[in-house]
Design a protein around this motif. Structure first.
Motif, PDB file in Angstrom:
ATOM      1  N   LEU A  20       0.859  -1.055  -0.281  1.00 41.22           N
ATOM      2  CA  LEU A  20       0.072   0.113  -0.077  1.00 41.22           C
ATOM      3  C   LEU A  20       0.842   1.422  -0.134  1.00 41.22           C
ATOM      4  O   LEU A  20       0.562   2.212  -0.807  1.00 41.22           O
ATOM      5  CB  LEU A  20      -1.100   0.021   1.230  1.00 41.22           C
ATOM      6  N   ALA A  24      -0.163   2.430  -3.293  1.00 38.84           N
ATOM      7  CA  ALA A  24      -1.141   3.215  -2.956  1.00 38.84           C
ATOM      8  C   ALA A  24      -1.136   4.183  -2.225  1.00 38.84           C
ATOM      9  O   ALA A  24      -1.726   4.321  -1.017  1.00 38.84           O
ATOM     10  CB  ALA A  24      -2.582   2.211  -2.715  1.00 38.84           C
ATOM     11  N   VAL A  29      -4.558   7.860  -3.721  1.00 40.11           N
ATOM     12  CA  VAL A  29      -5.843   7.709  -3.396  1.00 40.11           C
ATOM     13  C   VAL A  29      -6.427   9.214  -3.609  1.00 40.11           C
ATOM     14  O   VAL A  29      -7.808   8.963  -3.835  1.00 40.11           O
ATOM     15  CB  VAL A  29      -5.731   7.655  -1.838  1.00 40.11           C
ATOM     16  N   VAL A  43      -3.971  -1.482  -8.428  1.00 35.40           N
ATOM     17  CA  VAL A  43      -3.827  -1.929  -6.816  1.00 35.40           C
ATOM     18  C   VAL A  43      -4.679  -3.294  -6.657  1.00 35.40           C
ATOM     19  O   VAL A  43      -4.250  -4.101  -5.993  1.00 35.40           O
ATOM     20  CB  VAL A  43      -4.232  -0.739  -6.151  1.00 35.40           C
ATOM     21  N   THR A  47      -3.031  -6.478  -5.270  1.00 36.35           N
ATOM     22  CA  THR A  47      -3.528  -7.221  -4.213  1.00 36.35           C
ATOM     23  C   THR A  47      -4.211  -8.604  -4.087  1.00 36.35           C
ATOM     24  O   THR A  47      -3.944  -9.483  -3.434  1.00 36.35           O
ATOM     25  CB  THR A  47      -4.691  -6.290  -3.291  1.00 36.35           C
ATOM     26  N   ILE A  78      -5.308  -1.488   5.671  1.00 35.11           N
ATOM     27  CA  ILE A  78      -6.045  -0.560   4.435  1.00 35.11           C
ATOM     28  C   ILE A  78      -6.402   0.889   5.162  1.00 35.11           C
ATOM     29  O   ILE A  78      -6.429   1.698   4.642  1.00 35.11           O
ATOM     30  CB  ILE A  78      -7.175  -1.255   4.075  1.00 35.11           C
ATOM     31  N   ALA A  81      -3.680   3.187   5.464  1.00 41.60           N
ATOM     32  CA  ALA A  81      -3.347   3.824   4.205  1.00 41.60           C
ATOM     33  C   ALA A  81      -4.345   4.498   3.457  1.00 41.60           C
ATOM     34  O   ALA A  81      -4.432   4.813   2.275  1.00 41.60           O
ATOM     35  CB  ALA A  81      -2.569   2.895   3.417  1.00 41.60           C
ATOM     36  N   GLY A  83      -6.831   2.983   2.252  1.00 34.60           N
ATOM     37  CA  GLY A  83      -7.023   2.255   0.957  1.00 34.60           C
ATOM     38  C   GLY A  83      -8.531   2.177   0.359  1.00 34.60           C
ATOM     39  O   GLY A  83      -9.486   2.225   1.122  1.00 34.60           O
ATOM     40  N   ARG A  84      -8.678   2.233  -0.888  1.00 35.64           N
ATOM     41  CA  ARG A  84      -9.954   2.053  -1.692  1.00 35.64           C
ATOM     42  C   ARG A  84      -9.837   0.445  -1.827  1.00 35.64           C
ATOM     43  O   ARG A  84      -9.244  -0.239  -1.797  1.00 35.64           O
ATOM     44  CB  ARG A  84      -9.998   2.731  -2.899  1.00 35.64           C
TER      45      ARG A  84
END
Length: 372
Positions: A20, A24, A29, A43, A47, A78, A81, A83-84
């Motif tokens: 990440l 990412a 993001v 991404v 993953t 996630i 970070a 994360g999406r």
């Protein structure tokens, strides 16, 4: 309970954090948050190569056969970070199918989920209703020739725009039940919602006479257990955001100079940072205990969910206060974490919902008219 992670779990956490951070970062993001797509395809592909989509799925369907602890470790990274992507909703739906899906449906859907070729999401919550089984109003009516007809409206359905399948919770003759629906089925309408958190995509899903639904063999208790597990993963996501907000605040207060001294040298600022640290440590302990608990899983999930739902916004507020004026600017990352924390405080039930249920579990006689 032993909270020490195994070597494999530590490796999973480290690999997830490195991926990440490298592929990412927050800048990426931000760029994707301004677009219409739910998922960053590069991404998501990476993953999937790391095994995230199939982490909690049985090995016979291409998964890794891991448990809630491993899913929570990834969810924490996630959140850290921002994360999406549909990791959390797909993991939840995958666990539901693995536990209660008909054999044919499991064989059809789970390998695709495990490979990351498609994703799924849970359509549970409804407008102006609590995020609990008592808030379900959507209906599923059996047809004479077999099958079911679904009607209702769902809200805050994460990443439904690109999902292949929807797990819909609806009432059949007044009893909650679970149904897997193809998102492209006739009668399914998906509309993106404007929400506080720009790092994730949420949708309203409208079901009007949907007939291509397959029922899972899940009782209300199974659905409640799935809701508890989803709440634990939400806690892990919020924990990651809380940890990062604490780090950003400590970094800022030790480098920002006022009256010839770093602002972190002032006693009031030290106390505020200590309060944040206590909340973060408490959230970590409650979340890890809930992920590892077995015999006490229901109460542990409620305790963690209520604690984190209340604590995450408090940490965000403290961080914003200690950053001063810069914390209010769009250019600073803090506001993204604040928004994430606020959204996590209500997903899968806010603090009040989980505290009420915890009281019912601890003192059933007070809520049961027949209790003594």
């Amino acid at each position: 309970m032993d909270f020490e992670l195994s070597e494999e779990q530590e490796m999973l956490r480290a690999a997830s954090r490195d991926l990440l951070a490298d592929r990412a970062p927050v800048e990426r993001v931000r760029a994707w948050a301004e677009g219409d797509e739910d998922v960053d395809p590069e991404v998501w592909r990476l993953t999937a190569g790391l095994g995230w989509p199939g982490l909690g799925l049985p090995e016979e369907y291409g998964g890794a056969g891991q448990g809630l602890v491993e899913l929570a470790l990834v969810a924490e990274e996630i959140g850290r970070a921002l994360g999406r992507g549909p990791f959390l909703p797909t993991a939840i739906v995958g666990r539901a199918l693995a536990d209660a899906g008909p054999p044919g449906l499991r064989a059809e859907v789970l390998p695709e989920l495990a490979a990351g070729a498609a994703w799924a999401t849970w359509a549970f919550a409804e407008p102006r209703a609590p995020w609990s089984l008592a808030g379900i109003r959507a209906t599923a009516k059996p047809e004479r020739g077999g099958g079911y007809v679904l009607d209702g409206v769902k809200t805050a359905v994460q990443d439904a725009g690109g999902a292949r399948w929807l797990l819909v919770t609806a009432l059949q003759e007044g009893t909650p039940a679970s149904y897997l629906v193809d998102r492209s089925a006739p009668g399914v309408t998906v509309r993106r919602q404007q929400v506080l958190d720009p790092t994730r995509a949420f949708y309203e899903v409208r079901l009007t006479g949907v007939r291509s639904a397959q029922r899972l063999d899940a009782e209300p208790a199974d659905i409640q257990r799935l809701l508890d597990e989803a709440s634990v993963l939400r806690c892990a996501d919020a924990l990651g955001a809380m940890e990062r907000m604490l780090e950003l605040t400590v970094e800022h207060t030790t480098t920002r100079v006022q009256f010839g001294r770093p602002v972190g040298a002032f006693q009031a600022v030290k106390h505020a940072c200590a309060d944040m640290a206590l909340l973060v440590h408490g959230a970590r302990a409650a979340t890890y205990y809930a992920a590892m608990a077995e015999g006490d899983a229901e109460r542990a999930a409620c305790a963690a969910a209520s604690y984190v739902a209340a604590g995450a916004p408090h940490v965000a507020g403290r961080a914003l206060q200690l950053h001063g004026g810069i914390g209010f600017t769009w250019e600073h990352d803090l506001h993204l974490y604040l928004r994430r924390a606020r959204a996590d405080s209500v997903l899968y039930g806010d603090a009040a919902v989980h505290r009420d249920r915890l009281c019912e579990l601890l003192m059933p006689g007070l809520t049961d008219p027949k209790g003594s």
